[in-house]
Design a protein around this motif. Structure first.
Motif, PDB file in Angstrom:
ATOM      1  N   GLY A  58     -15.953  15.624 -45.278  1.00 62.27           N
ATOM      2  CA  GLY A  58     -14.534  15.890 -45.007  1.00 62.27           C
ATOM      3  C   GLY A  58     -13.651  14.768 -45.508  1.00 62.27           C
ATOM      4  O   GLY A  58     -12.798  14.962 -46.350  1.00 62.27           O
ATOM      5  N   GLY A  59     -13.875  13.571 -44.978  1.00 64.55           N
ATOM      6  CA  GLY A  59     -13.122  12.409 -45.456  1.00 64.55           C
ATOM      7  C   GLY A  59     -11.869  12.146 -44.651  1.00 64.55           C
ATOM      8  O   GLY A  59     -10.810  12.719 -44.919  1.00 64.55           O
ATOM      9  N   ILE A  60     -11.993  11.271 -43.669  1.00 65.79           N
ATOM     10  CA  ILE A  60     -10.818  10.916 -42.855  1.00 65.79           C
ATOM     11  C   ILE A  60     -10.539   9.421 -42.964  1.00 65.79           C
ATOM     12  O   ILE A  60     -11.438   8.633 -43.232  1.00 65.79           O
ATOM     13  N   GLY A  61      -9.291   9.086 -42.749  1.00 66.84           N
ATOM     14  CA  GLY A  61      -8.886   7.685 -42.777  1.00 66.84           C
ATOM     15  C   GLY A  61      -7.456   7.564 -42.302  1.00 66.84           C
ATOM     16  O   GLY A  61      -6.885   8.519 -41.744  1.00 66.84           O
ATOM     17  N   SER A  62      -6.889   6.403 -42.551  1.00 66.46           N
ATOM     18  CA  SER A  62      -5.601   6.067 -41.930  1.00 66.46           C
ATOM     19  C   SER A  62      -4.427   6.881 -42.470  1.00 66.46           C
ATOM     20  O   SER A  62      -3.387   6.949 -41.834  1.00 66.46           O
ATOM     21  N   GLN A  63      -4.566   7.475 -43.663  1.00 71.00           N
ATOM     22  CA  GLN A  63      -3.441   8.254 -44.219  1.00 71.00           C
ATOM     23  C   GLN A  63      -3.596   9.756 -43.975  1.00 71.00           C
ATOM     24  O   GLN A  63      -2.724  10.540 -44.366  1.00 71.00           O
ATOM     25  N   ALA A  64      -4.724  10.153 -43.365  1.00 65.17           N
ATOM     26  CA  ALA A  64      -5.019  11.588 -43.242  1.00 65.17           C
ATOM     27  C   ALA A  64      -4.011  12.307 -42.339  1.00 65.17           C
ATOM     28  O   ALA A  64      -3.811  13.515 -42.471  1.00 65.17           O
ATOM     29  N   PHE A  65      -3.349  11.582 -41.442  1.00 63.53           N
ATOM     30  CA  PHE A  65      -2.352  12.248 -40.586  1.00 63.53           C
ATOM     31  C   PHE A  65      -1.231  12.822 -41.436  1.00 63.53           C
ATOM     32  O   PHE A  65      -0.606  13.802 -41.066  1.00 63.53           O
ATOM     33  N   ARG A  66      -0.979  12.188 -42.598  1.00 67.59           N
ATOM     34  CA  ARG A  66       0.114  12.650 -43.470  1.00 67.59           C
ATOM     35  C   ARG A  66      -0.370  13.561 -44.586  1.00 67.59           C
ATOM     36  O   ARG A  66       0.302  14.532 -44.926  1.00 67.59           O
ATOM     37  N   PHE A  67      -1.527  13.262 -45.167  1.00 68.20           N
ATOM     38  CA  PHE A  67      -1.975  13.999 -46.362  1.00 68.20           C
ATOM     39  C   PHE A  67      -3.185  14.894 -46.101  1.00 68.20           C
ATOM     40  O   PHE A  67      -3.652  15.565 -47.009  1.00 68.20           O
ATOM     41  N   GLY A  68      -3.708  14.875 -44.887  1.00 66.68           N
ATOM     42  CA  GLY A  68      -4.926  15.635 -44.620  1.00 66.68           C
ATOM     43  C   GLY A  68      -6.151  14.870 -45.121  1.00 66.68           C
ATOM     44  O   GLY A  68      -6.043  13.769 -45.662  1.00 66.68           O
ATOM     45  N   PRO A  69      -7.338  15.454 -44.919  1.00 64.13           N
ATOM     46  CA  PRO A  69      -8.579  14.777 -45.309  1.00 64.13           C
ATOM     47  C   PRO A  69      -8.828  14.861 -46.815  1.00 64.13           C
ATOM     48  O   PRO A  69      -8.121  15.583 -47.536  1.00 64.13           O
ATOM     49  N   ASN A  70      -9.838  14.160 -47.296  1.00 60.50           N
ATOM     50  CA  ASN A  70     -10.163  14.188 -48.729  1.00 60.50           C
ATOM     51  C   ASN A  70     -10.432  15.596 -49.233  1.00 60.50           C
ATOM     52  O   ASN A  70     -10.052  15.938 -50.357  1.00 60.50           O
ATOM     53  N   VAL A  71     -11.086  16.418 -48.409  1.00 60.63           N
ATOM     54  CA  VAL A  71     -11.423  17.777 -48.877  1.00 60.63           C
ATOM     55  C   VAL A  71     -10.175  18.616 -49.142  1.00 60.63           C
ATOM     56  O   VAL A  71     -10.254  19.625 -49.850  1.00 60.63           O
ATOM     57  N   ASP A  72      -9.036  18.214 -48.584  1.00 59.68           N
ATOM     58  CA  ASP A  72      -7.794  18.933 -48.867  1.00 59.68           C
ATOM     59  C   ASP A  72      -6.978  18.246 -49.956  1.00 59.68           C
ATOM     60  O   ASP A  72      -5.814  18.588 -50.173  1.00 59.68           O
ATOM     61  N   ASN A  73      -7.586  17.267 -50.610  1.00 58.87           N
ATOM     62  CA  ASN A  73      -6.915  16.575 -51.709  1.00 58.87           C
ATOM     63  C   ASN A  73      -7.799  16.552 -52.948  1.00 58.87           C
ATOM     64  O   ASN A  73      -7.767  15.620 -53.739  1.00 58.87           O
ATOM     65  N   VAL A  74      -8.600  17.593 -53.078  1.00 58.37           N
ATOM     66  CA  VAL A  74      -9.436  17.747 -54.263  1.00 58.37           C
ATOM     67  C   VAL A  74      -9.021  19.047 -54.941  1.00 58.37           C
ATOM     68  O   VAL A  74      -8.790  20.061 -54.276  1.00 58.37           O
ATOM     69  N   LEU A  75      -8.871  18.987 -56.273  1.00 55.28           N
ATOM     70  CA  LEU A  75      -8.313  20.131 -56.991  1.00 55.28           C
ATOM     71  C   LEU A  75      -9.396  21.039 -57.556  1.00 55.28           C
ATOM     72  O   LEU A  75      -9.185  22.242 -57.696  1.00 55.28           O
ATOM     73  N   GLU A  76     -10.521  20.445 -57.883  1.00 55.86           N
ATOM     74  CA  GLU A  76     -11.573  21.228 -58.548  1.00 55.86           C
ATOM     75  C   GLU A  76     -12.913  20.525 -58.336  1.00 55.86           C
ATOM     76  O   GLU A  76     -12.962  19.301 -58.269  1.00 55.86           O
ATOM     77  N   LEU A  77     -13.951  21.318 -58.244  1.00 56.53           N
ATOM     78  CA  LEU A  77     -15.300  20.747 -58.109  1.00 56.53           C
ATOM     79  C   LEU A  77     -16.221  21.356 -59.155  1.00 56.53           C
ATOM     80  O   LEU A  77     -16.057  22.528 -59.521  1.00 56.53           O
TER      81      LEU A  77
END
Ligand SMILES: Cc1cc2nc3c(=O)[nH]c(=O)nc-3n(C[C@H](O)[C@H](O)[C@H](O)COP(=O)(O)OP(=O)(O)OC[C@H]3O[C@@H](n4cnc5c(N)ncnc54)[C@H](O)[C@@H]3O)c2cc1C
Length: 488
Positions: free
Chosen positions: A179-198
């Motif tokens: 998933g990928g969580i960290g200090s900015q995820a409250f604003r941008f969501g987790p890493n899985v919601d910031n990936v465009l293509e796999l």
């Protein structure tokens, strides 16, 4: 047989002490090194030729039978160090034909054998770690790339992923599988919601490109898919302009309710760019709550401390502020981790527990846990407590509580003393905490150390369990991928 040996000997390089596999004995179901090949009874005709190396030696297999938890050790029969994406394709196809289980290993920062596979093949993704392309809106990277290696290249170009894990040595593929969580995820969501293509090698051994508009079912399955549906070999991750500097604030609270309430206020009003928090010992057997926030700035436009901190109920006089580069902010854990490695804490068993709890029940779960928890129960490891906005967690298989705000509550334990008895006690405590959290609408972030039954997994994915199962049937019909999660 010697003609066959040369045909089937696929040594593509050497490593000190490493034994490279030259074939597979289909009747004995064992890998065969070049030295052993004439003793083999029925070499598989379809053994592939690899650009990288498939290793058989004890040291390589022992390394792949360990992870950050040091709790579970499943010995694989072989370790693939892929030299190309096509190596992963060939390995999975061969494994499928021969009914061999396969798991990817990022940096093995899971704590309960999730990247291990007994008597199967571990694919060590660290040899696929190239940053292929950086452009103003995204970067194309290999699945084994560590976030540290990506930001080291993007920040000098004024670019950054919007949201990052706290520990930059995790891999892109491993993080996207969780998933990928960290200090900015409250604003941008987790890493899985910031990936465009796999680019994913499915359990059928097909290399498939997927995104929100192309092969959507695989895109939705692979993100937070816990390695169940495919191996993520490449990812196109979102980039935004990087700020030059960050001012890091700390402040302490004695009151858990005041701390929880302020952190929720901060993720709603967005006055800071990062929001995190911790429980720390108060020196008298109880706990204080440490707020950690950051505000980005460029020189000449320094943040206004008074206005940023106004209205917050921390203990007066406990606030501090420290300026640093944005890179140093992202990599803020590096000095601490170097120290922990030096003093041996990194090598202790780590029976971690990492839960998400709805905001409405955070005080109950965290309050009652901390009421009896001692510093020894975490072996002086950190305790994380901070909130997220649920609406930004959209990847279906990233299971988080169904409430507008939810908190992460993690006990990042070191087992001290590092004995099997102590580890067993702490794992039992993790299980009890998991059950309590589940009763309160909580979910588990499954890189941690909580024994799960099949029924627990069904509950974890409800109401999407049926979708999870049908994605498994579709993308990994022979169930060869990532058995260490214990889901199927
Ligand atoms: C010190 C530390 C700090 C951490 N900090 C954070 C944090 O800030 N934020 C956060 O969200 N998590 C954090 N984690 C948890 C981390 O996200 C998970 O450990 C995750 O496992 C990623 O680590 P990894 O890249 O080493 O993957 P691994 O642990 O190696 O793999 C995790 C799982 O994904 C599978 N996998 C790995 N690579 C791939 C791939 N390319 N394709 C498909 N499946 C794959 C593995 O088989 C395994 O099941 C932390 C863990 C540790 C130990």
């Amino acid at each position: 047989m010697s003609g066959e040996i040369s045909r089937r000997t696929f040594l593509r390089g050497t490593m000190a002490g490493a034994v490279v596999i030259a074939g597979f004995d289909a009747s004995l179901r064992s890998w065969v090194s070049a030295a052993e090949i004439d003793r083999a009874t029925a070499l598989a005709e379809d053994f592939p030729s690899f650009d990288g190396m498939l290793l058989l030696d004890d040291a390589s297999r022992a390394a792949a039978a360990d992870d950050f938890g040091h709790l579970v050790h499943r010995q694989p029969l072989a370790v693939l160090k892929p030299g190309s994406v096509s190596d992963v394709v060939k390995l999975v196809q061969f494994a499928r034909r021969n009914n061999i289980e396969v798991a990817a290993r990022g940096q093995a920062h899971s704590t309960q054998g999730q990247s291990q596979v007994e008597a199967g093949v571990v694919v060590d993704m660290s040899t696929l770690a190239t940053v292929h392309e950086i452009n103003p809106t995204n970067a194309l990277v290999d699945g084994g790339t560590r976030w540290l290696d990506l930001v080291t290249q993007t920040i000098p170009q004024g670019l950054t992923p919007p949201t990052l894990v706290d520990f930059l040595e995790l891999t892109v593929g491993g993080t996207l599988s969780l998933g990928g969580i960290g200090s900015q995820a409250f604003r941008f969501g987790p890493n899985v919601d910031n990936v465009l293509e796999l680019q994913v090698v499915t359990g059928e051994g097909e290399l498939v490109t997927c995104s929100a508009t192309n092969n959507v079912a695989l895109f939705d399955a692979a993100r937070s898919g816990l390695g169940q549906f495919g191996l993520i070999v490449r990812a196109r991750v979102r980039l935004i302009p990087a700020p030059p500097n960050a001012r890091l604030y700390h402040a302490f609270y004695s009151s858990l309710p005041a701390f929880l309430s302020d952190t929720e206020t901060l993720i709603d009003d967005g006055r800071f760019d990062t929001v995190q928090g911790f429980a720390v010992p108060d020196g008298a057997g109880g706990w204080l709550f440490q707020l950690e926030t950051a505000k980005y700035f460029s020189p000449g436009n320094e943040p206004n401390d008074a206005s940023l901190l106004s209205g917050l109920a921390f203990n007066p006089g406990t606030q501090t502020a420290q300026d640093m580069t944005y890179f140093d902010y992202l990599n803020r854990l590096a000095p601490l981790i170097a120290f922990l490695r030096q003093i041996g804490v990194w090598d202790l068993p780590h029976p971690w527990v990492n839960l998400f709890v709805p905001a409405a029940n955070a005080q109950t779960l965290i309050g009652e846990t901390l009421a009896t928890l001692t510093v020894d129960d975490v072996g002086q490891g950190p305790i994380l407590i901070y909130p997220f906005n649920r609406e930004l967690f959209r990847a279906p298989f990233f299971r988080v509580p169904d409430s507008r705000h939810f908190f992460v509550f993690s006990l990042l334990r070191n087992a001290v003393p590092p004995t099997p008895e102590r580890v067993a006690q702490l794992i039992a405590a993790n299980r009890a905490l998991f059950e309590r959290a589940t009763m309160l609408g909580g979910k588990r972030y499954p890189f941690d150390s909580v024994p799960m039954t099949k029924h627990d997994w069904q509950k974890h994915y409800q109401p999407l369990w049926g979708k999870f199962v049908s994605a498994k049937r579709h993308f990994d019909p022979d169930e060869i991928l990532t058995p260490g999660q214990g889901i199927f």
